[in-house]
Design an enzyme around this catalytic site. Structure first.
Site, mmCIF file in Angstrom:
data_model
loop_
_atom_site.group_PDB
_atom_site.id
_atom_site.type_symbol
_atom_site.label_atom_id
_atom_site.label_comp_id
_atom_site.label_asym_id
_atom_site.label_seq_id
_atom_site.Cartn_x
_atom_site.Cartn_y
_atom_site.Cartn_z
ATOM 1 N N THR A 1 4.808 40.718 29.985
ATOM 2 C CA THR A 1 6.023 40.698 30.804
ATOM 3 C C THR A 1 5.760 40.979 32.280
ATOM 4 O O THR A 1 6.697 41.162 33.056
ATOM 5 C CB THR A 1 7.020 41.740 30.262
ATOM 6 N N GLU A 2 4.487 41.008 32.673
ATOM 7 C CA GLU A 2 4.127 41.433 34.030
ATOM 8 C C GLU A 2 4.846 40.638 35.118
ATOM 9 O O GLU A 2 5.294 41.195 36.121
ATOM 10 C CB GLU A 2 2.609 41.320 34.230
ATOM 11 N N VAL A 3 4.958 39.307 34.943
ATOM 12 C CA VAL A 3 5.545 38.483 36.007
ATOM 13 C C VAL A 3 7.007 38.814 36.255
ATOM 14 O O VAL A 3 7.547 38.520 37.322
ATOM 15 C CB VAL A 3 5.401 36.968 35.695
#
Length: 259
Positions: free
Chosen positions: A135-137
């Site tokens: 989910t980093e983006v």
């Protein structure tokens, strides 16, 4: 070193590394990363350990980065960010290149860095309720380190879809992508993964497991002729090892070998 964020125990030639921050959903922070690395080092040098299991206490395997630590890194300079990233990279590398087989048991959600931790293991088994994703983006990060391992594991196209979308996927979808190996219902999970463990523990030579994993890493990025030369040498050396002689004797005598 004493462990405060995980539990470490050895039973029947298996080193169990259990993330033990259930109240924080086993989120990764520097102390936990350092302790996992130390536990992996201990297991690497312990002749009594044949396999390593990475698991977690609580409803989540790992929710990724620790929220309190995220507050701190907002004030890091570039050099501090580089060092922090190197520390996490070192953990993934240590699992990937470990001299022993590392198996992830995922009983709950594995997200962002936690998903990377599970995916980089040699085997990953999950309960059917768990979700996976990078989910980093969605919060302005990039799944930088893990992208190297995930693209190798599932291919560039599938990795792009997973890493660029930032979406969570089911355990069944993760299995279809090749991100994890197998999914079991929660009520059968422990029985099923113990069976998988026993197959490796008693059905395969420790030397053979170690050398096969090593060879797979060595031939990844070299020309095919060089890869074949390395494979020839590895095969010849394995044939000289006592485990091979023992295995051949058992096979020829129609005996079951108990490694």
């Amino acid at each position: 070193m004493p462990f405060s964020s995980l539990l470490y125990e050895i039973s029947d030639r298996v080193a169990y590394i259990t993330l033990n921050r259930p109240e924080k959903r086993n989120a990764l922070h520097p102390q936990l990363v350092a302790e996992i690395k130390q536990a992996l080092t201990d297991a690497a040098h312990d002749d009594a350990v044949k396999l390593i299991v990475l698991k977690a206490n609580g409803p989540a395997f790992s929710a990724g980065a620790d929220l309190e630590y995220l507050q701190q890194i907002r004030h890091f300079n570039l050099e501090q960010h580089i060092q922090d990233t190197k520390d996490l990279c070192g953990l993934y590398e240590q699992i990937y290149f470990h001299n022993k087989v590392v198996i992830a048991w995922v009983q709950g959600h594995a997200i962002a860095g936690g998903c990377g931790l599970a995916a980089v293991c040699d085997f990953c088994y999950s309960t059917s309720e768990a979700k996976f994703g990078f989910t980093e983006v969605k919060i302005g990060f990039i799944p930088a380190i893990v992208s190297v391992f995930v693209s190798r594991k599932i291919g560039e196209g599938r990795a792009k879809a997973l890493l660029l979308s930032g979406e969570l996927i089911s355990a069944q979808q993760a299995e279809q992508l090749g991100l994890i190996d197998e999914v079991f219902p929660a009520n059968d999970f422990m029985e099923k993964v113990q069976q998988k463990l026993q197959n490796l523990l008693y059905g395969a030579s420790a030397f053979s497991l170690m050398q096969t994993k090593k060879l797979l890493h060595q031939v990844q990025d070299v020309p095919i002729r060089e890869a074949l030369e390395r494979a020839i040498m590895a095969n010849a050396e394995a044939r000289n090892h006592p485990d091979c002689r023992r295995g051949i004797d058992a096979f020829l005598n129609k005996q079951h070998i108990h490694w």
